[in-house]
Design an enzyme around this catalytic site. Structure first.
Site, short mmCIF file in Angstrom:
data_model
loop_
_atom_site.label_atom_id
_atom_site.label_comp_id
_atom_site.label_asym_id
_atom_site.label_seq_id
_atom_site.Cartn_x
_atom_site.Cartn_y
_atom_site.Cartn_z
CG HIS A 1 -6.75 -31.49 -22.92
ND1 HIS A 1 -6.16 -29.79 -22.88
CD2 HIS A 1 -7.41 -30.69 -21.36
CE1 HIS A 1 -6.29 -29.29 -21.60
NE2 HIS A 1 -7.10 -29.70 -20.70
CD GLU B 1 -4.59 -30.94 -25.79
OE1 GLU B 1 -5.36 -31.34 -26.62
OE2 GLU B 1 -3.93 -29.88 -24.57
CB CYS C 1 -8.73 -26.73 -21.58
SG CYS C 1 -8.80 -27.11 -19.42
#
Lengths: 299, 233
Positions: free
Chosen positions: B194, B196, B102
């Site tokens: 994302h 993560e 991002c």
């Protein structure tokens, strides 16, 4: 090549993730587009649009409400960072209006005059995330139970006195430390005693942290205040009156941004704290009349 | 991961954003991870992740400490431009692998639509910030990404950018109607989403595979340099 299968907006994950991206950053109160640009230029991760900063709400008295939508639109058009805006506690129509304007997050805030003294907004019904204030773990978990995607300490907004933000952060984080690893048979009574949803108590006991991002707010006025809150263990800071009620907003805003990232580095903190000019004129929290105490709004 | 992965150290740029989530993912992949805030902390890492966050804020934070961190990162990536090969991916020596999620993709991009903000400008892509609009348009969706196997990847897009143009050295790994959302150029990897904040380790494992290729290429280069070189013409 790849294809999208059913994009899903407004899920719990999508709402909580916005707050994840703000961690380690500073969210600044602004009342118009000009202030929003200064905040963005100084390195704010988001701005909070409101009608008057808390120090002015205290000084002016009267009913404090959601900002004029026109001002919020001007702020949305002037910056690329996320724009948050405040709605009154329990005023779900103000929140609906803010969502329709395209704000990125609503703060259901005790700084405005509450619209409902019994019930908060059902935040799970909204596509955009909400941030709410809390003084202790029970209050934080009640708000998360209603769908808040981000928490902050209440502190005592508009005072420039960090003592209440410290108290609330120490209370919440201390309660989490005691709950973490508590035997399972004690959790139901604990949930009852703090008035929190049982499933969230079980989750915090297992994980040792709040299920959402937790910022500090309410009385942060200097870079050292911001670093203090970060060292206590919050994920980021809100600065309200502290910036635009000070002598040199741009320089102070930049200094607080740096202090929030390099919060463990006293050399950086000393450097950014030099020659900042006048801090906002503070109000000692101990001198407030009970009716002036904003943190007691909401439950 | 093979036994090689145990001594890999990945830095995660920790000026602002969700760096803690990346560190957790890397540890789950079985490698060491460390937060990087100062230029000197870039020494002794095998790769770098630039997390999600607010790019305009982070751009203001890159000059603390004894040396500006952006120019230090750039110095570790930039040699790739001299080595570039024509195959799909070359793994040049001395070009530290970097993965940007991002905000990270915005910093790696050569061009940002309508903005001249500070960035590394090392990857031949043009990104559009905030391509989907405000937070109410942020979304999660299951993406089929061939490079990660047949199972769809749970991709979360938060006020996400997309890649609107890319140069010949860039391979598109995933695209949706609005634009490219995952791409690679040699030792550089970007995703607009994302991974993560999910439980799916595959993008991080893919990046660690790039790091291992890089380490192998480096050790081969060291071996080759010990052989007497033919006289220069």
């Amino acid at each position: 090549m790849s294809t999208v299968i059913k994009p899903r907006t407004g899920t719990k994950l999508v709402k909580e993730a916005l707050a994840q991206m703000l961690k380690g950053g500073v969210i600044m109160d602004v009342v118009n587009a000009e202030q929003a640009k200064i905040a963005e230029e100084a390195g704010a991760v988001a701005v909070m649009a409101l009608e008057r900063v808390p120090a002015d709400i205290r000084a002016d008295g009267g009913v404090a409400r959601m900002s004029d939508p026109e001002l919020i639109i001007q702020i949305l058009e002037s910056v690329s960072i996320p724009v948050m805006a405040k709605a009154r506690i329990g005023h779900f129509v103000e929140a609906q209006i803010l969502e329709s304007l395209g704000v990125d997050c609503v703060d259901e805030s005790e700084v405005l005059t509450p619209a409902d003294e019994e019930f908060h907004i059902d935040k799970s019904q909204f596509t955009i995330p909400f941030v709410c204030g809390a003084k202790n773990l029970g209050e934080a978990l009640r708000r998360i139970g209603e769908g808040a995607a981000m928490m902050r300490t209440k502190g005592e907004a508009g005072t420039g006195d960090v003592v209440e933000a410290v108290r609330h952060a120490r209370t919440i984080l201390g309660e989490i430390r005691r709950l973490h690893g508590m035997p399972k048979e004690e959790l139901m009574s604990y949930a009852k005693n703090i008035g929190a949803p049982y499933d969230l108590v079980v989750k915090v006991a297992a994980e040792g942290k709040l299920p959402v991002v937790n910022f500090a707010a309410g009385g942060i006025a200097t870079p050292a205040d911001a670093a203090l809150m970060m060292q206590l263990g919050v994920d980021g800071v809100f600065v309200g009156s502290g910036i635009f009620k000070s002598g040199n907003p741009m320089q102070r805003a930049q200094a607080i941004v740096k202090a929030t990232t390099f919060y463990k580095d006293p050399e950086v903190l000393a450097k950014v704290s030099r020659n900042l000019g006048e801090a906002m004129v503070g109000r000692n929290c101990r001198d407030l009349a009970p009716s002036e105490n904003l943190a007691s709004r909401g439950w | 991961m093979n036994q090689d992965s145990t001594n890999i150290v990945i830095g995660v740029l920790a000026l602002q954003g969700d760096f803690a989530e990346h560190i957790k993912m890397l540890e789950q992949c079985g490698v060491s991870a460390k937060a990087v805030r100062y230029a000197e902390e870039l020494d002794h890492i095998d790769g770098l992740i630039i997390p999600g966050g607010e790019s305009t804020a982070v751009a203001k934070l890159t000059d603390e400490g004894s040396a500006p961190i952006f120019s230090a990162i750039k110095a570790k990536i930039a040699p790739s431009e001299k080595v570039g090969a024509s195959s799909a991916f070359s793994t040049p020596v001395n070009a530290m692998p970097v993965y940007g999620t991002c905000m990270g993709s915005i910093f790696l991009a050569k061009e940002i639509e309508g903005s001249s903000q500070g960035r590394l400008a090392v990857m031949d892509i043009k990104v559009k910030r905030n391509a989907f609009g405000p937070q109410r348009r942020s979304f999660e969706s299951d993406l089929k990404i061939d490079a990660l196997g047949s199972e769809a990847f749970p991709a979360v897009f938060i006020r996400a950018p997309v890649i609107v143009e890319c140069g010949p050295k860039v391979q598109v790994l995933s695209a949706i109607d609005e634009g490219i959302v995952m791409a690679r150029q040699d030792t550089l990897l970007v995703t607009a989403f994302h991974p993560e904040i999910t439980n799916d380790l595959r993008v991080h494992q893919y990046f660690l595979g790039m790091v291992q290729e890089y380490r192998q290429a480096q050790s081969t280069a060291v071996r080759d340099s010990q052989v007497p070189e033919p006289a220069q013409v």
